[in-house]
Scaffold this active site. Structure first.
Site, PDB file in Angstrom:
ATOM      1  N   HIS A  23       0.841  -1.198   0.000  1.00 15.97           N
ATOM      2  CA  HIS A  23       0.000   0.000   0.000  1.00 15.97           C
ATOM      3  C   HIS A  23       0.877   1.249   0.000  1.00 15.97           C
ATOM      4  CE1 HIS A  23      -3.445   2.547   1.597  1.00 15.97           C
ATOM      5  NE2 HIS A  23      -2.386   3.279   1.923  1.00 15.97           N
ATOM      6  N   GLU A  24       1.846   1.293   0.912  1.00 18.74           N
ATOM      7  CA  GLU A  24       2.681   2.498   1.021  1.00 18.74           C
ATOM      8  C   GLU A  24       3.475   2.722  -0.251  1.00 18.74           C
ATOM      9  OE1 GLU A  24       2.313   4.847   3.031  1.00 18.74           O
ATOM     10  OE2 GLU A  24       0.852   3.590   4.029  1.00 18.74           O
TER      11      GLU A  24
ATOM     12  N   HIS B 126       1.734   4.437  -3.042  1.00 21.41           N
ATOM     13  CA  HIS B 126       1.566   5.898  -2.972  1.00 21.41           C
ATOM     14  C   HIS B 126       2.613   6.601  -3.834  1.00 21.41           C
ATOM     15  CE1 HIS B 126      -1.693   6.577  -0.240  1.00 21.41           C
ATOM     16  NE2 HIS B 126      -1.155   5.854   0.730  1.00 21.41           N
TER      17      HIS B 126
HETATM   18 ZN   LIG Z   1      -2.108   5.247   2.468  1.00 23.06          ZN
END
Ligand SMILES: [Zn+2]
Length: 608
Positions: free
Chosen positions: A404-405, A408
């Site tokens: 997820h990170e 980004h």
């Molecule tokens: Zn996030």
């Protein structure tokens, strides 16, 4: 925070130069690499010895006296010319707030010398603080051949035969190779995959004799005890995975632990530099540096901050983030598309992702900093502990949270052409969270193959049955009731993001139902199945959509991406999935529309 990071990068540079000292006493170690070949012979490759000078507070370069300040590359090259004469060209350079770096390669007859490089470092005043070179002085008694006798094709055939390798299709390039006896061989550099161990190498084939006279091995052996990417978290179990299981040689040709050409035997590499807050002891060395094995046994019953659990966290986060890099690289997020890498071809160098393991600045979350400068500045990924259980649990240990990170970085860099300023509104920030969950969801589904199953974000970190979001992502309305119109209930990016991630979960399922699944979709973007089509369209759409997109904008970008890449083949399928989630043709202002365009008569049917 970024001042500290820049200091950290400098600190890395210091670590790398001090490595040279203890090894230089072993003459062969500092100038040779050796590889045993399938025929039982050993191929030794000579690497000319480097000089290294440091000037502490700095010395001027030849352009220092000028009224107009020279660019750092001009200044660096002028200094290198003053030390080494002509016969070189700029290879790369990058600048941080504390130092600038220029690298050049030796050239003879306009052909690069493969094993001869030089570099210079300048401080913020523009003064030169260090210089190194292993340029080769030509021996006047040994003439240097200027044109190859052997054709490229013959060189490929010779390399394939002598090393039992497979040619990877790249055109060979001419390069000189400095030999131990002071001669300079003109060679064809041929990239091969060796059959016996799968390593990717550049073989230097002497263009006069046809002998392989040197080799650069881009594969470092690496073993890591981790929760494999097909699993979610420590409850699913660990495996000791080896290099060929984890490193994609196409995406990371020099492996995961090589930084600026040197194997660091630590969690430092071209894609990811994993560190913990104490910047002087910032990175985790391999538990066995000889084999680059990271083998800490995670203990879920004790605090995540014990030495062993910190080591396990380093390994897990480093593994998952590098895996994200390699997958996205295969799908086109390369150097020239503003990805995060220290070195590479195209784009600007000097921007790996700095990954702060067990960062102490917060709890129950993680975050990613992408600076506005297009490229060339590191990304910063901060992973936190979660304090809702006893003992606390660590976001580093959950593949989905690391993926997820990392995602980004992808969405921040691609929306708006890499300026990192285009996901700033609450709605577009929500989309940013949504793509990140969707990427983690996609990796889990794709690694496991088959139809798209329910996915829970951070279940282990917050054992509620729905993890750190309100519901699992699911094809069942009974499990996840959210649609586009739910957005208006929320005013926070993660809350909004879970709706977009649910939309994309439905889209992924629809594509897999129609186009099928594939076992190799994590590393093979060329086939057309539901997994590959999904990720291609998700990435393509990021570059198409406007700055600060809305949900309907993001949806429209998907439709256009499909038109661009697949000639609109999936148009109705996409519209049906979007319309099922309230993002039909007339969707606007958080009012659901289930309408599909004319000519798309089918009803959406959720996969069984
Ligand atoms: Zn996030």
């Amino acid at each position: 925070m970024f001042a500290a990071l820049r200091a950290f990068l400098l600190c890395l540079a210091a670590v790398s130069s001090s490595h040279a000292a203890p090894w230089s006493t072993f003459v062969q170690h500092s100038t040779h690499s050796a590889r045993s070949l399938p025929n039982g012979l050993t191929l030794k490759t000579y690497h000319p010895k480097s000089t290294f000078e440091v000037y502490e507070r700095g010395v001027p370069h030849p352009l220092s006296g000028r009224a107009e300040k020279a660019s750092f590359t001009d200044a660096g090259m002028a200094f290198l010319h003053s030390k080494l004469g002509d016969g070189m060209s700029l290879r790369s350079g990058f600048e941080s707030s504390h130092a600038s770096h220029v690298y050049a390669v030796q050239k003879i007859n306009d052909i690069p010398v493969a094993n001869a490089v030089t570099n210079v470092v300048m401080n913020t005043k523009g003064d030169v603080v260090s210089f190194s070179s292993n340029f080769v002085k030509l021996n006047s008694f040994a003439p240097v051949p200027s044109s190859p006798k052997l054709s490229k094709e013959d060189a490929v055939a010779a390399a394939v035969q002598q090393l039992e390798g497979r040619h990877l299709g790249e055109e060979p390039e001419l390069a000189y190779l400095a030999l131990e006896d002071g001669k300079m061989a003109l060679t064809h550099s041929v990239r091969l995959e060796l059959r016996h161990d799968g390593h990717w190498v550049d073989a230097y084939v002497d263009a006069e004799t046809g002998d392989v006279v040197g080799m650069v091995d881009y594969t470092t052996e690496l073993s890591m005890r981790v929760v494999p990417i097909s699993r979610a978290d420590p409850t699913d179990g660990f495996q000791l995975l080896s290099d060929s299981d984890i490193v994609d040689p196409k995406a990371s040709p020099s492996g995961w632990t090589t930084f600026q050409g040197e194997n660091k035997h630590a969690t430092i590499g071209n894609n990811i530099v994993a560190f913990k807050a104490n910047l002087t002891a910032a990175v985790l060395p391999a538990s066995d540096p000889a084999t680059d094995t990271f083998d800490a046994e995670f203990d879920p019953t004790t605090d995540p901050t014990t030495d062993t659990n910190v080591a396990a966290a380093f390994a897990q986060a480093f593994y998952a983030a590098n895996t994200a890099h390699d997958i996205l690289y295969r799908y086109g997020w390369t150097e020239s598309a503003f990805n995060f890498q220290q070195d590479g071809t195209g784009g600007t160098n000097g921007d790996p992702v700095l990954l702060s393991v067990q960062d102490v600045t917060d709890f129950n979350n993680a975050n990613f900093v992408t600076l506005a400068e297009v490229d060339g500045k590191p990304g910063l990924m901060r992973m936190f502990l979660f304090n809702v259980t006893t003992p606390f649990r660590d976001g580093d240990m959950v593949n989905g949270v690391v993926l997820h990170e990392y995602a980004h970085g992808l969405t921040n860099r691609l929306t708006g052409g890499g300026n990192a300023k285009c996901l700033q509104t609450i709605e577009s920030g929500g989309l940013g969270e949504g793509w990140s969950d969707a990427f983690a969801d996609w990796v889990a589904q794709t690694a496991n193959g088959g139809h798209v199953a329910n996915f829970i974000t951070g279940e282990w970190l917050n054992p509620t049955g729905h993890g750190i979001r309100d519901f699992p992502y699911s094809h069942s309305r009974a499990v996840n009731p959210y649609t586009y119109s739910t957005v208006k209930q929320f005013n926070e990016v993660h809350k909004i993001g879970q709706i977009w991630a649910q939309v994309l979960h439905i889209v992924h399922g629809a594509l897999v139902q129609t186009l099928g699944s594939a076992d190799d979709a994590l590393t093979n973007p060329d086939a057309e199945n539901g997994h590959t089509v999904f990720l291609h369209l998700m990435i393509d759409a990021l570059s198409i959509q406007p700055c600060n997109p809305t949900f309907p904008d993001a949806r429209l970008a998907w439709i256009q991406a499909d038109q661009n890449r697949y000639d609109g083949k999936n148009r109705c399928n996409l519209w049906l999935a979007f319309a099922y989630m309230g993002l039909g043709v007339d969707a606007a202002d958080f009012v659901d529309s289930h309408k599909v365009p004319e000519g798309c008569p089918l009803q959406y049917a959720a996969p069984a």
